[in-house]
Scaffold this active site. Structure first.
Site, PDB file in Angstrom:
ATOM      1  N   SER A 102      40.010  32.565  25.323  1.00  0.00           N
ATOM      2  CA  SER A 102      39.843  31.469  25.811  1.00  0.00           C
ATOM      3  C   SER A 102      38.599  30.944  26.294  1.00  0.00           C
ATOM      4  CB  SER A 102      40.840  31.245  27.029  1.00  0.00           C
ATOM      5  OG  SER A 102      41.347  30.115  27.166  1.00  0.00           O
TER       6      SER A 102
ATOM      7  N   ASP B 201      26.904  29.184  17.677  1.00  0.00           N
ATOM      8  CA  ASP B 201      26.601  28.181  16.637  1.00  0.00           C
ATOM      9  C   ASP B 201      25.341  27.405  16.740  1.00  0.00           C
ATOM     10  OD1 ASP B 201      29.041  29.172  15.439  1.00  0.00           O
ATOM     11  OD2 ASP B 201      30.075  27.081  15.750  1.00  0.00           O
TER      12      ASP B 201
ATOM     13  N   LYS C   3      42.138  33.833  21.597  1.00  0.00           N
ATOM     14  CA  LYS C   3      43.074  33.066  22.130  1.00  0.00           C
ATOM     15  C   LYS C   3      42.386  31.528  22.139  1.00  0.00           C
ATOM     16  CE  LYS C   3      45.446  30.761  25.329  1.00  0.00           C
ATOM     17  NZ  LYS C   3      45.043  29.571  25.989  1.00  0.00           N
TER      18      LYS C   3
END
Length: 427
Positions: free
Chosen positions: A289, A300, A314
């Site tokens: 999460s 990224d 998740k």
């Protein structure tokens, strides 16, 4: 009949709020479904072998409807909703474990560090087969949470199956009040800070920034190893602000629901607490999460090197909708996406460098080695070192050495964070 009318009113209000106006055919289908529900409700109330109240039937109907959607949507009774609020504030009673339903099996996502579950040897991926002798096969997630939690000092017996084991084992765990220390630090070497986040609570970012600032008072910060292993997540806002500590601009994460027009982006903003030194992030199957949001954003943006094992996966957003009676609906309403548009759901974050964790030697082997290792400090009547600051530094260095000795992933992360500036020069 009054219940049926209540359901009709609720359904129409909900439909008008979240979707375009239904056609007449759709309206007819809705009324037919509600009529069928009302008929079943009356039949069960009238003919079921045991007395059952209409409130129980309604509560169970809502519960079943929500919990059949996915493993994370659920109906929270008033006491469940209150417990969940206590959890996110950073203190609750239980054994300290994050659980989920995986294909109908009750699974340990991660034991929270330094809690009874962690000390009892529970691991990410453990299957919980029984709770106090009762099978978890047909148990809902909230029912399992209720049975595992309890008063401090009481014991819960779990039958668990470790991921790599063929034989279940029974574990007796004494419940305790779980005050979550969500930020831990350790100086690995002069200037290289180990930063461990155990969960994302209301004060995680604040505490993390304070710890970094405190370290910088006595050290020139050269690099950070951010450890998100076995961190089951927490609050979205904290994931964003933790990421923002290391990223100066751009998208950190965005969420996308059923309606493509309702995408919501979360951006980094320049702030005085920004940390610009080389960064390595550790993740594993227990990182879920909010942890995955942070790892994905840093990856990224090419802000950090991600090391370890693939994360849990998740990547869904749950919205809490409080109800008038004190209960609440926890409903999956969207998915998380990394800045480059990667969905985290059921895929997780792949590390840039895959390094499996190698368990350290067993405690008895270590104890045997230490037994035959003699140092000055072990001699009776040895002279104490009068320099307290030096003693504190020596103790800190000893702790760092021990931590590195038993953690191969951390050892590699330290070497990498020290090498990152040189690697960038090569590029």
């Amino acid at each position: 009949m009054r219940i049926a009318l209540w359901f009709v009113t609720f359904f129409l209000l909900f439909t008008l709020t979240v979707s375009p106006g239904p056609t007449m055919a759709a309206k007819t289908d809705h009324f037919e479904a509600l009529k069928r529900f009302s008929q079943v409700l009356d039949m069960v109330e009238s003919y079921y072998v045991k007395p059952v109240t209409r409130k129980e039937l309604i509560d169970n109907s809502i519960k079943g409807m929500i919990e059949q959607l996915d493993p994370h949507s659920t109906y929270l009774m008033p006491e469940d909703y209150k417990e969940m609020q206590e959890d996110t504030s950073g203190k609750f009673s239980g054994i300290g474990i994050e659980i989920s339903m995986d294909q109908g099996r009750l699974t340990c996502v991660s034991p929270i560090e330094d809690t009874p579950a962690d000390k009892a040897g529970m691991l990410p991926g453990d299957l919980i087969l029984e709770i106090n002798g009762e099978s978890t096969q047909d148990m809902t997630l909230m029912d399992a949470v209720k049975r595992i939690r309890g008063k401090k000092g009481t014991t819960v017996n779990l039958l668990i199956l470790h991921k790599e084991s063929n034989k279940p084992e029974e574990v007796a765990i004494v419940r305790g009040t779980i005050p979550i220390v969500s930020v831990k630090t350790q100086s690995l070497e002069d200037g290289y800070l180990y930063l461990r986040l155990t969960k994302f609570h209301e004060s995680t970012t604040k505490n993390m920034r304070e710890k970094i600032a405190e370290y910088q008072k006595s050290h020139t910060l050269k690099g950070v190893v951010l450890d998100l292993r076995n961190n089951p997540g927490g609050l979205l806002g904290q994931a964003v602000s933790v990421s923002d500590t290391f990223i100066d601009n751009g998208i950190i994460v965005y969420i996308q629901g059923k309606d493509k027009a309702n995408r919501k982006d979360f951006f980094a903003a320049k702030n005085s607490n920004e940390v610009k030194v080389p960064l390595v992030v550790l993740i594993n199957a227990g990182s879920a999460s909010a942890s995955e949001i942070v790892a994905g954003a840093l990856q990224d943006h090419k802000r950090a090197l991600i090391v370890g094992e693939r994360s849990f996966g998740k990547g869904s957003v749950q919205t809490i909708v409080p109800m008038a009676d004190g209960s609440a609906i926890k409903l999956t309403t969207a998915l998380y996406y990394t800045p480059n548009g990667r969905s985290i759901q059921a895929k997780g974050i792949e590390p840039d460098l895959k390094i499996p964790f190698v368990a350290p030697p067993k405690d008895e082997e270590k104890a045997m080695r230490e037994r035959f290792t003699l140092r000055e400090k072990d001699l009776s009547r040895h002279l104490e070192n009068g320099d307290k600051s030096k003693k504190d530094k020596d103790l800190d260095a000893e702790k760092a050495k021990e931590r590195l000795e038993r953690d191969n992933q951390l050892r590699m992360a330290l070497e990498l964070v020290k090498s990152l500036p040189k690697l960038k020069q090569i590029k």
